[in-house]
Write an enzyme that holds these catalytic residues in place. Structure first.
Site, short mmCIF file in Angstrom:
data_model
loop_
_atom_site.label_atom_id
_atom_site.label_comp_id
_atom_site.label_asym_id
_atom_site.label_seq_id
_atom_site.Cartn_x
_atom_site.Cartn_y
_atom_site.Cartn_z
N GLY A 115 0.83 -1.19 0.00
CA GLY A 115 0.00 0.00 0.00
C GLY A 115 0.87 1.25 0.00
O GLY A 115 2.04 1.20 0.38
N CYS A 116 0.31 2.38 -0.43
CA CYS A 116 1.13 3.60 -0.53
C CYS A 116 1.60 4.09 0.83
O CYS A 116 2.81 4.27 1.04
CB CYS A 116 0.36 4.68 -1.28
N TYR A 117 0.70 4.29 1.78
CA TYR A 117 1.12 4.71 3.12
C TYR A 117 2.04 3.66 3.73
O TYR A 117 3.05 3.98 4.37
CB TYR A 117 -0.09 4.90 4.03
N SER A 119 4.07 1.67 2.28
CA SER A 119 5.41 1.70 1.69
C SER A 119 6.31 2.66 2.44
O SER A 119 7.45 2.34 2.78
CB SER A 119 5.33 2.11 0.21
#
Length: 317
Positions: A115-117, A119
Site C-alpha cells: 500500500g502507498c502509506y 510503503s
C-alpha cells in the site's frame, strides 16, 4: 519473446498508470479485453489464464475472485489491492527490504504490491526493527500526508469538480477510528507487536506523499541521534536505486518543510531524519502513484523478469 501482460482493472487510476508505463517497452505485449466485457467473469478468466503476468488493479473482493480464476500454473499474479499483502504464500513487493524479499519476488507466482502509506512506513520502520534499534513493542505513532489521487476515481472526480465542497481546499485528517486498511500490513511486515497509531491526511493536490514516524530517543534499544540514524539508513539501503537517503546537509530538510508533492512524478522514495537528541522524526517522501502503487508494481515485474528494475520507470528528478 514478449511477456504477455493482462491488466485486470485497467480503467482505475493504478491500472491506467501501469498501462501508460508500458507504452515504450518492446518486451511487453499488452492483452486488451473488450471494454464491454471487462467485468465479465468468463472473459476475465480467459484473459488471465492466457497471460504470463496479470496485474490486479481491483477492489479486494474482485481481486480474490480473479485469483480463483487461475488454472494455468505458469501465470504470475501481481496484485495491487489490499487483499493478499499479509497472506501466506504471497511475496511482499518491496525488494529493498532484504535479499529474501527480492528473491521471493523473483521466484514467486503470487506477488502483493504494498500500500502507498504502508510503503513509506515500512521503508522507515522495518530496518529499525531488523537492526534491533526499535523495540517491537514500541508505541509507534505515524502521521502522513497524501494527494487525493490515492483515494480512487470517485474521490478524484469530487476534488476536480467545479462545484466541489469548500472543505476540500484544506487538508483533511481521516481514519479517525484507527481502522485504516494499511494498518494490518504496517504491523505484520515490520514485525511490530503493537498496531501503530496512524493519522493520514488527504490534501488538495494530485499526487505525492510524506509519511513520518516520531521517535523518543530514550525509548530506543540503544542511543541514537538524527545523524546516526541517517547513517544507518544510508548503509541499509546502499546500492538501492529506488531509495535515496538524504545527506546530513540536505537543503530540503534544512529548510524545515517537506512538501507532500515534492517528489510527484518520481518513482523512487527519499528518506529524511530530523529532530534532536531527545526526539527524532524519520520521514519518507515519494509519489503515491509511483513507489506507492503502479511504479512499485512495475518494479516487481522487472525483478521477476530479471531486467533492470528501473526499466520503464522514472528515476530522474
Amino acid at each position: 519473446m514478449k511477456t504477455k501482460v493482462f491488466i485486470d482493472g485497467s480503467e482505475g487510476t493504478t491500472g491506467l498508470r501501469i498501462y501508460e508505463r508500458f507504452k515504450n517497452r518492446d518486451d511487453i505485449e499488452i492483452m486488451k479485453i473488450d471494454p464491454e466485457l471487462r467485468k465479465d467473469p468468463e472473459e476475465r478468466k480467459k484473459m488471465i489464464n492466457a497471460s504470463d503476468v496479470t496485474f490486479l488493479c481491483l477492489p479486494d473482493a474482485a481481486a480474490k475472485e480473479a485469483v480463483s480464476f487461475v488454472e494455468n500454473e505458469k501465470v504470475v499474479i501481481i496484485d495491487a489491492s489490499t487483499a493478499h499483502r499479509t497472506e501466506p504464500g504471497w511475496a511482499y513487493g518491496f525488494p529493498e527490504l532484504s535479499p529474501e524479499h527480492r528473491a521471493a519476488i523473483k521466484n514467486g507466482k503470487r506477488i502483493a504490491v504494498p500500500g502507498c502509506y504502508a510503503s513509506g512506513f515500512i521503508s522507515l520502520v522495518y530496518p529499525l526493527v531488523k537492526g534491533g534499534i526499535l523495540p517491537k513493542d514500541y508505541p509507534v505513532s505515524c502521521f502522513a500526508l497524501s494527494g487525493y489521487s490515492g483515494a480512487g476515481k470517485k474521490t478524484i472526480a469530487v476534488y476536480e469538480s467545479e462545484d466541489r465542497p469548500a472543505e476540500l481546499a484544506s487538508g483533511r485528517v481521516y481514519a479517525l477510528t484507527q481502522q485504516h486498511k494499511h494498518l494490518k500490513e504496517m504491523k505484520a511486515i515490520t514485525g511490530l507487536e503493537r498496531t501503530p497509531l496512524f493519522s493520514p491526511i488527504i490534501d488538495d493536490y494530485y499526487s505525492g506523499m510524506v509519511v513520518n514516524v516520531q521517535l523518543y530517543a530514550d525509548m530506543l534499544a540503544k542511543k541514537e541521534t538524527p545523524e546516526s540514524l541517517l547513517a544507518y539508513y544510508a548503509d541499509y539501503y546502499r546500492g538501492e536505486q529506488f531509495i535515496e537517503v538524504s545527506a546530513p546537509d540536505d537543503e530540503v530538510a534544512a529548510g524545515g518543510f517537506l512538501a507532500g508533492n515534492g517528489l510527484s512524478g518520481w518513482d523512487g522514495l527519499k528518506i529524511y531524519v530530523t529532530g534532536n537528541e531527545e526526539r527524532i522524526v524519520v520521514a519518507a517522501q515519494f509519489d503515491n502513484l509511483g513507489k506507492g502503487a503502479s511504479g512499485a508494481a512495475i518494479q516487481c515485474l522487472n525483478v521477476l523478469l530479471g531486467c533492470d528494475e528501473a526499466k520503464g520507470l522514472n528515476l530522474q528528478k
